[in-house]
Design an enzyme around this catalytic site. Sequence first.
Site, PDB file in Angstrom:
ATOM      1  N   LYS A  82      -2.266  -6.960  -5.281  1.00  0.00           N
ATOM      2  CA  LYS A  82      -1.392  -6.292  -6.252  1.00  0.00           C
ATOM      3  C   LYS A  82      -1.582  -6.913  -7.636  1.00  0.00           C
ATOM      4  O   LYS A  82      -1.617  -8.138  -7.782  1.00  0.00           O
ATOM      5  CB  LYS A  82       0.063  -6.400  -5.796  1.00  0.00           C
ATOM      6  CG  LYS A  82       1.049  -5.561  -6.625  1.00  0.00           C
ATOM      7  CD  LYS A  82       2.454  -5.656  -6.053  1.00  0.00           C
ATOM      8  CE  LYS A  82       3.438  -4.794  -6.833  1.00  0.00           C
ATOM      9  NZ  LYS A  82       4.816  -4.874  -6.290  1.00  0.00           N
ATOM     10  N   SER A 157       7.318  -0.531  -5.643  1.00  0.00           N
ATOM     11  CA  SER A 157       6.355  -0.569  -6.735  1.00  0.00           C
ATOM     12  C   SER A 157       4.915  -0.818  -6.288  1.00  0.00           C
ATOM     13  O   SER A 157       3.969  -0.603  -7.040  1.00  0.00           O
ATOM     14  CB  SER A 157       6.744  -1.679  -7.730  1.00  0.00           C
ATOM     15  OG  SER A 157       6.665  -2.965  -7.111  1.00  0.00           O
ATOM     16  N   SER A 181       9.838  -3.140  -2.405  1.00  0.00           N
ATOM     17  CA  SER A 181       8.543  -2.710  -2.933  1.00  0.00           C
ATOM     18  C   SER A 181       7.350  -2.969  -2.030  1.00  0.00           C
ATOM     19  O   SER A 181       6.248  -2.507  -2.321  1.00  0.00           O
ATOM     20  CB  SER A 181       8.287  -3.360  -4.300  1.00  0.00           C
ATOM     21  OG  SER A 181       9.149  -2.821  -5.267  1.00  0.00           O
TER      22      SER A 181
END
Length: 501
Positions: A82, A157, A181
């Site tokens: 990420k 997210s 998330s």
Amino acid sequence: MSADLTRLTAAELATKIHSRDVSAVEVAQAHLDRIAAVDGSVHAFLHVAGEAALESAALVDASLDAGTAPASPLAGVPLALKDVFTTSDMPTTAGSRILEGWRPPYDATVTARLRAAGITILGKTNMDEFAMGSSTEHSAYGVTHNPWDLGRVPGGSGGGSAAALAAYEAPLSIGTDTGGSIRQPAAFTGTVGVKPTYGGVSRYGLIACASSLDQGGPCARTVLDAALLHEVIAGHDPLDSTSIDSPVPGVVEAARLGATGDLSGVRVGVVKELGGEGYQAGVRASYEDALARLEKLGAELVEVSCPHFEYGLAAYYLILPSEVSSNLARFDAMRYGLRVDKGASAEEVMAATREVGFGPEVKRRIILGTYALSSGYYDAYYGQAQKVRTLISRDFAAAFTKADVLVSPTTPTTAFPIGDKVDDPLAMYLNDLATIPTNLAGTAAMSVPSGLADDGLPVGLQIMAPALGEAAMYRVGAAFEAARNAAQDGPLIHRVPEVTA
């Protein structure tokens, strides 16, 4: 051979690499080829580090060929990271224009541990800007698409990390979980996502959204793969003042034990306040099937009440914006990142830069947080929210006296169409209804695929555990996964439609 390699689990790939049936370079190249073939449609990646990935894989091959033991059980296995963890050799943007092109001078602890373990980092994945969002529509660099249906969101997210798994672009990924998330994208994409105990995985080098809530964690296509990755990235870090100085729970052993399919003696708490009214019919049906399956495995189902969970969403959306307001003050156009030279004073340059550099959701949360912390409102809003947080922690403590783990649906609905909620913040925030309490309490939770809803999209089962109680969570998750695979003729992820560029 290339396509076959991308369909294997991380554990299977590691076995093949370490036994020299296949090289780490071949495995890395297969996944880079897959990214090249499908990421034009999925947009899971913001940066692909092809050359660096192949060099990293070649080092693993050379070490194994020299007779050296693998650096870790996952040495040579590819991973998608990420884009909120700092990487000294790749850009780190946190999905924001204000950090476009920024190359950090150091690696996050998670990044460093992945490298030390010999894991091949393929690149950085897309995300909602500064991890603020539930759909990955708030990225400054475009929307990520759900491989199950390219017209739907992959969650957020960390939608890029989950979509990369579901599109077979990577067997492993890393996400962060501030209010769901990791778990919500896992549910939306039919993958496994784990939010460890707060402090269980170092936050050093993780660009902060809300410091008391953020937690990095493993994402994978199987529970065992998640456990193997968990043990690589977890553990005490003196560079993180909130890092827990305790042994890492034995999650791999627990996952292997769970895969035998026996949950005799395990008490599973069914949270009364989660999973009823307001949940999509297909989600409720999948959840009821999951409960029946757990009981069939020998688990004892116990209803538990967590009465303050209903206030979790309101408390979270006071605490998180307040911490966002504080954390994002550092993006001042003076030290790094975007700078818009417009105005005669430092204040004018800062205002112009933040206006251009931050997206609407980030601005919304900064404004909310600044208001909640302002003179005359701190006690009424932020102070009260922290009291609710304590009550939620007490609810968990009481529930865990009656059960070893708690369960609920991960999300109220399946993945929704792109654009469906992006202009309705409240509707978007409701996606995190079931996941937020765990972040407020700092406890552990995971999402495992529980089946398909009546719309043909994946549903997730959330399994929650006490602080440092991840072993019980992995055991239950692995047992449920094995039983579900047996009943549904293989892993759910194998049903994802083929993605074409």
